[in-house]
Write a protein that holds these residues in place. Structure first.
Motif, short mmCIF file in Angstrom:
data_model
loop_
_atom_site.label_atom_id
_atom_site.label_comp_id
_atom_site.label_asym_id
_atom_site.label_seq_id
_atom_site.Cartn_x
_atom_site.Cartn_y
_atom_site.Cartn_z
N UNK A 1 -13.52 -29.21 -27.62
CA UNK A 1 -12.74 -29.98 -26.64
C UNK A 1 -13.60 -30.53 -25.51
N UNK A 2 -13.05 -31.53 -24.83
CA UNK A 2 -13.72 -32.10 -23.67
C UNK A 2 -13.58 -31.17 -22.47
N UNK B 1 -20.54 -28.02 -19.80
CA UNK B 1 -19.12 -27.94 -19.43
C UNK B 1 -18.57 -26.54 -19.63
N UNK B 2 -19.00 -25.92 -20.73
CA UNK B 2 -18.56 -24.56 -21.02
C UNK B 2 -18.99 -23.61 -19.91
N UNK B 3 -20.25 -23.72 -19.50
CA UNK B 3 -20.75 -22.86 -18.42
C UNK B 3 -19.99 -23.10 -17.13
N UNK C 1 -28.98 -26.05 -16.32
CA UNK C 1 -27.56 -26.22 -16.02
C UNK C 1 -27.38 -27.29 -14.95
N UNK C 2 -28.32 -27.36 -13.98
CA UNK C 2 -28.24 -28.41 -12.99
C UNK C 2 -28.48 -29.78 -13.59
N UNK C 3 -29.39 -29.84 -14.55
CA UNK C 3 -29.73 -31.10 -15.19
C UNK C 3 -28.85 -31.44 -16.38
N UNK C 4 -27.78 -30.70 -16.59
CA UNK C 4 -26.82 -30.93 -17.70
C UNK C 4 -27.58 -30.94 -19.02
#
Length: 979
Positions: free
Chosen positions: A610-611, A669-671, A713-716
Motif C-alpha cells: 500500500x501507499x 514510509x513503513x518506518x 531514512x532522512x534521504x528516503x
C-alpha cells in the motif's frame, strides 16, 4: 422462498380419524359457548379450519382455554405482525403480576401457549414468512428469559444481598448468552434453548448479615431461572433449557465470571466451541456487560488472520456429521440426515471460522445473512448461494410443519399417513409423494454442496478413483525406497545433487522437532512434504529450493497449522518456493517468523504494497483494536506489521513490480508509519506518568517534540535491514516541572520520552525488534544529551559542529512530531547549511573525511578501489565504500549543497541525492550529462546493494563490474576539485 398455494381443506379433513375429529368438534363446541364466536367472519373460520387440520396443538389449546384463541382473534393479533416491543410488553405485564415463583412459572407458560398459538396460526396461514416466524419465536424466548431473570434477580437480592464487584465496587448482574438457533434469532416452533450464564467479576453480596460469594449467588439464581422455564407442569413448559455448551459441559460450574470464561476458552477452548460461539448473543441480563464479554471472547472465535488451522477441525466435524448421517434412522431426519439443515449451517460457519477474523462482514449470526455475505464477498457463486438458501428455507418450513402438529421437538419425517398428508398440505403440495420428491431434490443439492466444502485438496476425482497430489514422492519421504531408487527419482526430477537432497530430507526426518511432534502434526507433515517436492521440481533449481525451504519446515513443524495453510493453498506454497529460491533473506525471515506465511495467501496484496496513507491507516486500525494498557500486544502488532510489509516490499522487488526508487520509498514510509505510532505510544505513557511538560511561556508542550531522521531514512533511501539514524529535539523549558502526579523537570521528561521511544523500537520480542537505532549524529555524539532543545541544537550546529556533521545535516528531515517545531527545525537547518563558506577549506575538509573513510572502510587489497588492480575480475569492489562508489556520489552531493545553497536555497528543499542532483542540474551547477550519469550510477549501485542484501551477502562484488560508472564518478570528483 415462495411455496405453492395451500391445498384445499376437505382433502385433509376427510381422513381424520374419529379421535382427532372428536377433539376438533369438541374444540368447536367449546368455542361455540362463547359470545365472541358470533363475530368471526368467514375468513377467520377458514383459517381456523386450516390451522386445526394441521395442528393438534392448536386444537388442544382452543379446547383447554377457549378464551386464549378468542382473545387473539378479537385483538386482531392473528392478522398482523407485532410492533417492536409489543410481544415483550405482553410477557412483561404477565410476569409483573406474579407474586411467587410458582405463579411466575404459570404466567410464563400461559404466555408461551398464547404466543405459540399466534405464531403457528400465522405460519400455517402464510401471513408470516420464515424469517418473521423465527424472529417471533426468538423474541418470545428473549422476553421470557429476560423478564423472568429480572423478576427473580430483585427477589434474589432481597434474600441474599446485592452482588458487588470486588474490583469495580459496582452491583453485578448476570449475562445470559443464547447459543445456536436462539443466538442466531432462528428458533423453530419447538426448539430447546442453549444458554451460557456469566457474571462480570468476583466479589460478594452486600446488605445482608451473611454475604454470599458472587458465584454462589448467581448459581442459585441460575437454578431458579431454569426452574421457571424448563419443567413440564399442568400448564406445559416455557422452553427446554440446555446448559451443556458451557465450559466443561454438564460437569462445569453453572455460572462463571468473565475472567474464568476468557481463561477457559484461551487455554482449553476446542474448535467445536469456536464453531458454537459464532452464534452467541446476549439474550438477557446486563446487555452492556454482555457486549464486553463477547468482545473478550471474539479473539477465540475469530482469529486475526486467515484461520487455516481450523480446517482440520472442521474436516473432523464434517466426518462426524457424515458418520451420524449414516446411522440407522437418520435418513428421515431433515436436520441431521444427509442434505439436512445442519449441513447448510456447517457450510456457512466453515467460511466464518476460516475467514471471519479478517473479513468482519462474516462476523454475524443469522444464516441467511451469512449466505448473502458469502455471495456478496465472492466466497461462493450466486448460483450456489441461491440453491443453499432455497434448500434451507424449504427444510425450515418442513421443520416448522412437523413441529406444528403436536408442539414436539422433532425433525423426523412422520410415518403415519395422516401426518404425512398434513405436512404436504402445510407446504402446499397435493399429496405426500409430490412433497417428498421436492424435499429429496433439495436435500440432494444441499448434500452435494456440503461434500464440496473443505474437500481434501490431496484428492482429485478421476476416472480411476482418487489420485493424491504429489503421491509419487510419498514413498521417498516415508523412507520405504532403497537409496539408489530414491536418488534416481530425485535425479530424474531435476535435482543436480540427488544424494545431498536425500540427506537433507533424512536429516529433517531425524530432527528433534519432528521426533517431538504429536500424531496429528506428523500426519500433516506427511501430507505436506510430497506436495512440497512436487512443486520444488517445477523450479529451475530444485536443489536450492529444498535447501532454503527445509529449515522453514523444521522451524514450523511443532506448529503444524502452518503446514495445513500451505497444504490447503497450493498458490501460497508456489509463492513461498519462488521467493525462497530468489532470496535467502526472505527464506530466513519466514523461517524465523512463520506468521509471515499468512502474507502469501493473497497474491494481489503480496505484490502490491500500500501507499503511505494506507500504511498509516492500516497500522492505526490494527492498534485501535488493542487496549491502550496492553503494551505487549501493541509491540507485537507493530513488529508483525513491519515484518509483513517488509516481506511484501521484498517480494515486489523480486518479481519486478517495484523499481528501486519505489522500494526505498515504501521502506521509508513503513518506518515513518511505525515511528509515528511508537512516538504516540511513548508520549501517552510518559505523560500518563508525569504529566505534560511546559514551554518557556508556560504553555503546555503537546507534544513539542520531533524525531529527525538522518542518513538513509532522512534521504528516503532505506534498504532491507537498514537501521535508523535519529536525533530527538524538543522545544520545552528544561527547568520547568511537568503538571502530573509525579512531576519531573522538562529535561528529564524528554530524556525519558527519548529512552522510551528507543526501548519500543529496539526491544527484542517473539517477533524480533523493530529497528536498530543509531543516535550518534546528535550534538556531541555519544557524549551528548539524548534529547536537545532546538536552541541548543542550533547553537551546536553554528559553533561546534564539524563539517562532516553539516554534511550529515544535508540528509536530515523531520519524520514525525510537532509540525510547528518541525518548521522551526527546517529554518535552523537552512540557516546552518546556507551560511557562507570558504570553498577551498570546504573541499579540503570533505576530501580529508573521505580519505579517512576509504582508509578505514574501503577494500584493503585494492587501496579502496584506487589501486592498479581495482578493475580486475578477481578483485573485490565495495559498492558503498570504494572509490567511485556510493559514498563518493553522496559526498559530492553534500559538498555541492554546502558550497552553493547560500545562493541556491532550492538545493536544500529535498534530502535525497537523486532530487538534489536534479536541482544541481537545473541550477546549472553540474553539466546535464554529469548529473544524469551520477543519478543513473547511484541507482545502479543501490540496486546492486539491494540484490546483495536479499541474497544475504555483503555489498561487495567483482572488480570488473561498473567499471565505466566508477571511472566517470572519479572524473566528476576531480572536476569538483575534491581529492
Amino acid at each position: 422462498m415462495s411455496l405453492p398455494m395451500l391445498g384445499q381443506l376437505p382433502a385433509i379433513l376427510a381422513p381424520l380419524p374419529a379421535r382427532n375429529r372428536q377433539t376438533f368438534e369438541a374444540a368447536v363446541a367449546t368455542l361455540s359457548r362463547q359470545d365472541q364466536l358470533a363475530t368471526w367472519g368467514a375468513a377467520t373460520w377458514e383459517a381456523f379450519d386450516r390451522v386445526c387440520a394441521a395442528s393438534d396443538f392448536v386444537i388442544q389449546q382452543a379446547s383447554a382455554a377457549p378464551s386464549l384463541l378468542l382473545d387473539l382473534v378479537a385483538s386482531g393479533e392473528l392478522d398482523r405482525p407485532f410492533a417492536a416491543g409489543e410481544l415483550r410488553a405482553q410477557i412483561a405485564s404477565a410476569v409483573q403480576a406474579a407474586t411467587n415463583d410458582d405463579e411466575l412459572g404459570r404466567q410464563l407458560r400461559r404466555q408461551r401457549a398464547r404466543q405459540q398459538v399466534r405464531i403457528i396460526w400465522r405460519d400455517l396461514t402464510r401471513q408470516a414468512d420464515l424469517v418473521q416466524t423465527c424472529r417471533d419465536l426468538s423474541d418470545m424466548a428473549d422476553a421470557s428469559i429476560d423478564e423472568a431473570y429480572k423478576w427473580l434477580y430483585r427477589r434474589h437480592c432481597d434474600q441474599f444481598g446485592t452482588p458487588m464487584g470486588r474490583r469495580s465496587g459496582q452491583p453485578q448482574q448476570m449475562v445470559i448468552l443464547g447459543m445456536g438457533k436462539l443466538g442466531a434469532v432462528e428458533l423453530n416452533l419447538s426448539s430447546d434453548i442453549d444458554l451460557i450464564f456469566a457474571y462480570p467479576e468476583g466479589g460478594e453480596t452486600e446488605g445482608v448479615k451473611r454475604p454470599l460469594d458472587n458465584q454462589e449467588f448467581f448459581i442459585r439464581l441460575g437454578q431458579r431461572l431454569i426452574k421457571a422455564l424448563d419443567p413440564v407442569t399442568v400448564d406445559g413448559f416455557v422452553f427446554r433449557v440446555d446448559m451443556r455448551l458451557r465450559p466443561y459441559g454438564s460437569s462445569g460450574a453453572l455460572v462463571l465470571s468473565f475472567n474464568a470464561l476468557e481463561q477457559y476458552y484461551q487455554d482449553q477452548g476446542r474448535d467445536w466451541e469456536r464453531y458454537a460461539m459464532i452464534k452467541a448473543r446476549v439474550v438477557a441480563g446486563d446487555q452492556q456487560a454482555g457486549a464486553q464479554l463477547l468482545d473478550m471472547l471474539r479473539p477465540f472465535v475469530y482469529r486475526r488472520y486467515l484461520d487455516f488451522s481450523a480446517i482440520e477441525a472442521l474436516r473432523t466435524m464434517k466426518q462426524l456429521i457424515q458418520q451420524e448421517v449414516r446411522r440407522k434412522g437418520m435418513a428421515e431426519n431433515i436436520k441431521l440426515g444427509a442434505g439436512g439443515i445442519r449441513e447448510v449451517e456447517f457450510i456457512a460457519q466453515a467460511f466464518q471460522l476460516i475467514h471471519g477474523g479478517r473479513d468482519l462482514s462474516l462476523q454475524q449470526r443469522p444464516l441467511l445473512k451469512v449466505l448473502a455475505t458469502l455471495e456478496g464477498q465472492g466466497y461462493l457463486p450466486p448460483a450456489v448461494v441461491a440453491e443453499l438458501r432455497e434448500g434451507y428455507e424449504f427444510l425450515r418450513y418442513t421443520e416448522h410443519a412437523i413441529q406444528a402438529i403436536a408442539d414436539r421437538q422433532t425433525q423426523m419425517l412422520p410415518d403415519g399417513e395422516l401426518d404425512q398428508a398434513r405436512i404436504a398440505y402445510m407446504l402446499g403440495f397435493p399429496d405426500w409423494a409430490a412433497f417428498h420428491e421436492r424435499l429429496m431434490h433439495w436435500r440432494g443439492r444441499v448434500d452435494w454442496h456440503f461434500r464440496q466444502v473443505i474437500a481434501d485438496p490431496d484428492e482429485e476425482e478421476g476416472e480411476e478413483g482418487e489420485v493424491v497430489v504429489g503421491g509419487e514422492w510419498l514413498p521417498l519421504w516415508e523412507d520405504v525406497q532403497d537409496e539408489e531408487a530414491a536418488c534416481r527419482q530425485l535425479q530424474d526430477a531435476g535435482f543436480s545433487d540427488a544424494a545431498k537432497a536425500l540427506r537433507q530430507l533424512a536429516a529433517l526426518r531425524a530432527s528433534p522437532q519432528l521426533r517431538a511432534m504429536q500424531r496429528l502434526g506428523r500426519e500433516r507433515l506427511d501430507a505436506f512434504i510430497p506436495r512440497l517436492l512436487a512443486q520444488a521440481v517445477e523450479h529451475d533449481n530444485p536443489d536450492l529450493v529444498l535447501e532454503r525451504v527445509l529449515p522453514l519446515v523444521e522451524a514450523v513443524a511443532r506448529r503444524s497449522a502452518y503446514l495445513v495453510l500451505l497444504t490447503e493453498n497450493p498458490g501460497a506454497l508456489r509463492r513461498l518456493l519462488t521467493l525462497c529460491a530468489a532470496s535467502p533473506w526472505i527464506a530466513e525471515q519466514i523461517a524465523r517468523y512463520p506468521l509471515l506465511l499468512d502474507e502469501l495467501l493473497n497474491e494481489g496484496r503480496l505484490f502490491n504494497p500500500p501507499l503511505a496513507p494506507e500504511l498509516v491507516a492500516e497500522l492505526r486500525e490494527r492498534l485501535t483494536r488493542i487496549p491502550e494498557d496492553d503494551l505487549e500486544q501493541q509491540m507485537e502488532a507493530l513488529r508483525h506489521f513491519k515484518l509483513a510489509h517488509s516481506l511484501r516490499v521484498a517480494a515486489s522487488e523480486i518479481v519486478g513490480s517495484l523499481p528501486l526508487m519505489k522500494v526505498s520509498d515504501y521502506l521509508t514510509w513503513l518506518a515513518e508509519a511505525i515511528l509515528e505510532e511508537v512516538f504516540m505510544l511513548a508520549w501517552r505513557q510518559t505523560v500518563a506518568r508525569h504529566g505534560l511538560p511546559q514551554r518557556a511561556d508556560g504553555s503546555p508542550c503537546d507534544p513539542g517534540f520531533i524525531i529527525v531522521g538522518y542518513g538513509k531514512v532522512g534521504g528516503i533511501e532505506l534498504g532491507h535491514g537498514s537501521d535508523l539514524d535519529l536525533v530527538f529535539i524538543h522545544d520545552g523549558d528544561p527547568g520547568a516541572e511537568t503538571d502530573g502526579a509525579k512531576p519531573i523537570d522538562g529535561a528529564q521528561f524528554f530524556t525519558r520520552l527519548g529512552q522510551r521511544i528507543i526501548h519500543l523500537l529496539t526491544t527484542q520480542t517473539n517477533s524480533g525488534q523493530l529497528y536498530e537505532v543509531d543516535m550518534r549524529l546528535r550534538p556531541s555524539g555519544a557524549a551528548g544529551l539524548l534529547v536537545s532543545s532546538l536552541n541548543a541544537f542550533g547553537r551546536y550546529q553554528e559553533t561546534e559542529a564539524w563539517t562532516w556533521e553539516h554534511q550529515a545535516l544535508v540528509r536530515a528531515r523531520v519524520l514525525v512530531g510537532c509540525k510547528a517545531l518541525g518548521r522551526a527545525f527546517e529554518g535552523v537547518r537552512a540557516q546552518v547549511l546556507g551560511r557562507e563558506r570558504d570553498l577551498d577549506t570546504l573541499r579540503a575538509e570533505v576530501s580529508d573525511m573521505r580519505a579517512k573513510m576509504r582508509d578505514n572502510l574501503g577494500t584493503k587489497a585494492t587501496a579502496a578501489g584506487t589501486g592498479p588492480n581495482a578493475f580486475d575480475a578477481g578483485a573485490p569492489f565495495d559498492i558503498k565504500q570504494d572509490a567511485g562508489g556510493i559514498v563518493d556520489i553522496e559526498f559530492m552531493v553534500q559538498y555541492a549543497a554546502l558550497a552553493w545553497s547560500r545562493d541556491y536555497p532550492g538545493l536544500l528543499e529535498y534530502t535525497d541525492n537523486i532530487r538534489i542532483l536534479e536541482r544541481l542540474e537545473q541550477a546549472g551547477l553540474l553539466p546535464a550529462n554529469d548529473a544524469s550519469l551520477l543519478r543513473e550510477a547511484y541507482k545502479a549501485y543501490r540496486s546492486a546493494a539491494h540484490r546483495q542484501a536479499l541474497q544475504k551477502q555483503a555489498g561487495v562484488i567483482a572488480g570488473d563490474q561498473f567499471v565505466a560508472q566508477r571511472r566517470e564518478v572519479l572524473r566528476i570528483w576531480a572536476w569538483l576539485g575534491l581529492s
